[in-house]
Design a protein around this motif. Sequence first.
Motif, short mmCIF file in Angstrom:
data_model
loop_
_atom_site.label_atom_id
_atom_site.label_comp_id
_atom_site.label_asym_id
_atom_site.label_seq_id
_atom_site.Cartn_x
_atom_site.Cartn_y
_atom_site.Cartn_z
N HIS A 84 35.02 45.83 48.13
CA HIS A 84 34.41 46.91 49.10
C HIS A 84 33.73 48.09 48.29
O HIS A 84 33.37 48.89 48.88
CB HIS A 84 35.53 47.36 49.92
N ARG A 85 33.37 47.64 46.82
CA ARG A 85 32.42 48.90 46.09
C ARG A 85 33.18 50.09 45.91
O ARG A 85 32.22 50.96 45.82
CB ARG A 85 31.20 48.86 46.78
N ARG A 86 34.29 50.16 45.92
CA ARG A 86 35.02 51.39 45.26
C ARG A 86 35.16 51.01 43.84
O ARG A 86 35.22 50.03 43.12
CB ARG A 86 36.63 51.51 45.91
N ILE A 87 35.17 52.18 43.10
CA ILE A 87 35.53 52.20 41.61
C ILE A 87 37.15 52.28 41.51
O ILE A 87 37.79 53.00 41.90
CB ILE A 87 35.20 53.62 40.79
N VAL A 88 37.54 51.07 40.83
CA VAL A 88 39.00 50.71 41.11
C VAL A 88 39.23 50.75 39.53
O VAL A 88 38.67 50.07 38.60
CB VAL A 88 39.28 49.43 41.67
N SER A 89 40.51 51.27 39.00
CA SER A 89 41.09 51.01 37.79
C SER A 89 42.57 51.44 37.74
O SER A 89 43.10 51.54 38.91
CB SER A 89 40.55 52.30 36.89
N GLY A 90 43.36 50.88 36.88
CA GLY A 90 44.71 50.93 36.91
C GLY A 90 45.34 50.58 35.41
O GLY A 90 44.83 50.43 34.54
N TYR A 91 46.89 50.96 35.65
CA TYR A 91 47.54 50.69 34.50
C TYR A 91 48.59 49.65 34.86
O TYR A 91 49.12 49.51 35.93
CB TYR A 91 48.49 52.15 34.25
N ASP A 92 48.90 48.90 33.76
CA ASP A 92 50.21 47.94 33.99
C ASP A 92 50.97 48.00 32.60
O ASP A 92 50.32 48.23 31.55
CB ASP A 92 49.82 46.61 34.57
N LYS A 93 52.16 47.65 32.63
CA LYS A 93 52.85 47.61 31.69
C LYS A 93 52.67 46.44 30.53
O LYS A 93 52.56 46.58 29.04
CB LYS A 93 54.48 47.49 31.84
N PHE A 94 52.43 45.46 31.07
CA PHE A 94 51.96 43.96 30.04
C PHE A 94 50.78 43.35 30.98
O PHE A 94 50.46 43.41 32.19
CB PHE A 94 53.01 43.04 30.28
N PRO A 95 49.88 42.67 29.98
CA PRO A 95 48.86 41.85 30.56
C PRO A 95 49.39 40.69 31.03
O PRO A 95 50.69 40.37 30.83
CB PRO A 95 47.87 41.33 29.21
N SER A 96 48.46 40.21 32.18
CA SER A 96 49.16 39.02 32.98
C SER A 96 47.83 38.13 33.21
O SER A 96 46.94 38.52 33.05
CB SER A 96 49.85 39.31 34.09
N SER A 97 48.01 37.03 33.89
CA SER A 97 46.96 36.26 34.26
C SER A 97 46.26 37.21 35.48
O SER A 97 45.05 37.19 35.64
CB SER A 97 47.34 34.85 34.96
N LEU A 98 47.07 37.67 36.27
CA LEU A 98 46.37 38.65 37.28
C LEU A 98 45.57 39.62 36.72
O LEU A 98 44.57 40.18 37.27
CB LEU A 98 47.23 39.22 38.42
N THR A 99 45.97 40.50 35.55
CA THR A 99 45.13 41.45 35.16
C THR A 99 44.12 41.11 34.43
O THR A 99 43.00 41.72 34.54
CB THR A 99 45.96 42.26 34.11
N SER A 100 44.06 39.85 33.61
CA SER A 100 42.99 39.23 33.15
C SER A 100 41.76 38.81 34.21
O SER A 100 40.60 39.25 33.80
CB SER A 100 43.43 38.05 32.46
N GLU A 101 42.31 38.54 35.30
CA GLU A 101 41.49 38.11 36.53
C GLU A 101 40.67 39.28 36.91
O GLU A 101 39.27 39.36 37.12
CB GLU A 101 41.89 37.43 37.41
N MET A 102 41.33 40.49 36.95
CA MET A 102 40.79 41.82 37.58
C MET A 102 39.76 42.44 36.53
O MET A 102 38.69 42.63 36.74
CB MET A 102 41.84 42.59 38.03
N ILE A 103 40.18 42.21 35.27
CA ILE A 103 39.26 42.84 34.15
C ILE A 103 38.20 42.04 34.17
O ILE A 103 37.03 42.47 33.85
CB ILE A 103 40.23 42.56 32.86
N ASP A 104 38.12 40.68 34.41
CA ASP A 104 36.91 39.91 34.21
C ASP A 104 36.06 40.14 35.51
O ASP A 104 34.79 40.12 35.39
CB ASP A 104 37.13 38.36 34.40
N GLU A 105 36.56 40.70 36.45
CA GLU A 105 35.76 41.09 37.79
C GLU A 105 35.45 42.34 37.44
O GLU A 105 34.66 42.96 38.51
CB GLU A 105 36.71 40.92 39.07
#
Length: 464
Positions: free
Chosen positions: A29-50
Amino acid sequence: MNLKDIHKIYFIGIGGIGMSALAKYFHLHRRIVSGYDKFPSSLTSEMIDEGIHIHFEENIALIPKDADLVVYTPAIPPDHQELLYYQHHNYKVIKRADLLEAVTENSITIAVAGTHGKTTTACMVAHILKYSGFDCTAFLGGIAVNYDSNFLQGKNDVVVVEADEFDRSFLKLNPNIAIITSSDADHLDIYSTTASVEKSFADFAGKIKKDGKLITKRNLSFLKYIDKTINISSYETDGTVSDFYSTNLHLIDGTYQFTVHTNVEILGNIHLPVAGRHNVENAIAAAAVAYTLGIDKEKICEALSTFKGVKRRFEFIVNDENAVYIDDYAHHPAEITAFLNSVREIFPNRRITCIFQPHLYSRTRDFADEFGKSLSICDDLMLLPIYAARELPIEGISSDMLLNKISTTRKAVCEKNQLIGELIKRDPDLVVTMGAGDIDQLIQPIKFFLTESTKKKKQINEYT
């Protein structure tokens, strides 16, 4: 909270299954989204790719100072540096449940609750709505295999959500339709007593909007506390006294075929592609929601017959004549019992080698005897150390303590780096992994071990 005024959102714990679904929604919905997590995962990789910026170091120098909204999950410790910075500098900081409340406030909401079964049931509901053309947006607590995602975007105002009882988060929701799949005691670090858990589920049912409906498994313990004015439909797998039920249940090649009935007509025949008797129950609940919404009976049955399941829920990793490996999220004694009994029903002549990672010191302490009984169903058990998650160790509570309560004769506690060596000693033909911690990191090594072991056996057989 007016979401139209929110342009930049920062998620602390963005890699969580519930947080990531919300992050994807706002990014779409075109908001500027960012975040922190403790470890990389398949979910974080997917979001980074997006295009979502994510960092993995707890560091206030890396966080956006112009965030309109900061969202955190209860799994984040209260002394987290980034969380403390935002709180001390008077940013708008809310929990994930508060954001989900805001997102669903003006929607037609279908909320699925229960100490067990809610993720699969929510995924089934969302799949029926998508398959039938009814449509929905969905925030799911697992990766729906049909869509390879925990977030589905729809074109109408219908939203399917998983309603989490932890931290009483589900009391933020006001659903039009609610499902309660189970109300067993859990999270006693939050609730203290079984009665408190049951009353909380009754309170959740009381949040249903006027003219809404509760769909619940028949005879659940929370019902003794419920407001009698709530419109309730019940469901069950065995018996004919509920509003929705199944008959002609039989096992075909490891999965179930059955007929679904309402209290006035036959809904139709379903061959559910996912294994586990408990998933038949989940399918009936999902069918009840779809029927309540007026979806065509044939479409309901077709949708459930094409449902491919949820990652880490009775997921077959290896399944051939030489070896079977099934992974499951089961981390509560009732879930373990249901899962292992279903495995035993499908594979009555195989020896079940179970690898279990206990989740939380408090849960291990509170249900130690029940864990002992449920884990004794397997033939060969390897316990990993307790996954602490948000907790500190509790004196006297360990996997060694739990091992003493299990009657299975072949049993051991082992570290993750010792596991493959232990499997080599056992030469298993049916392996199951269970747990809600980081045991999923072992899936690929175990799969590799089993497939390579099978290759070696074939080579030996060719030369003998």
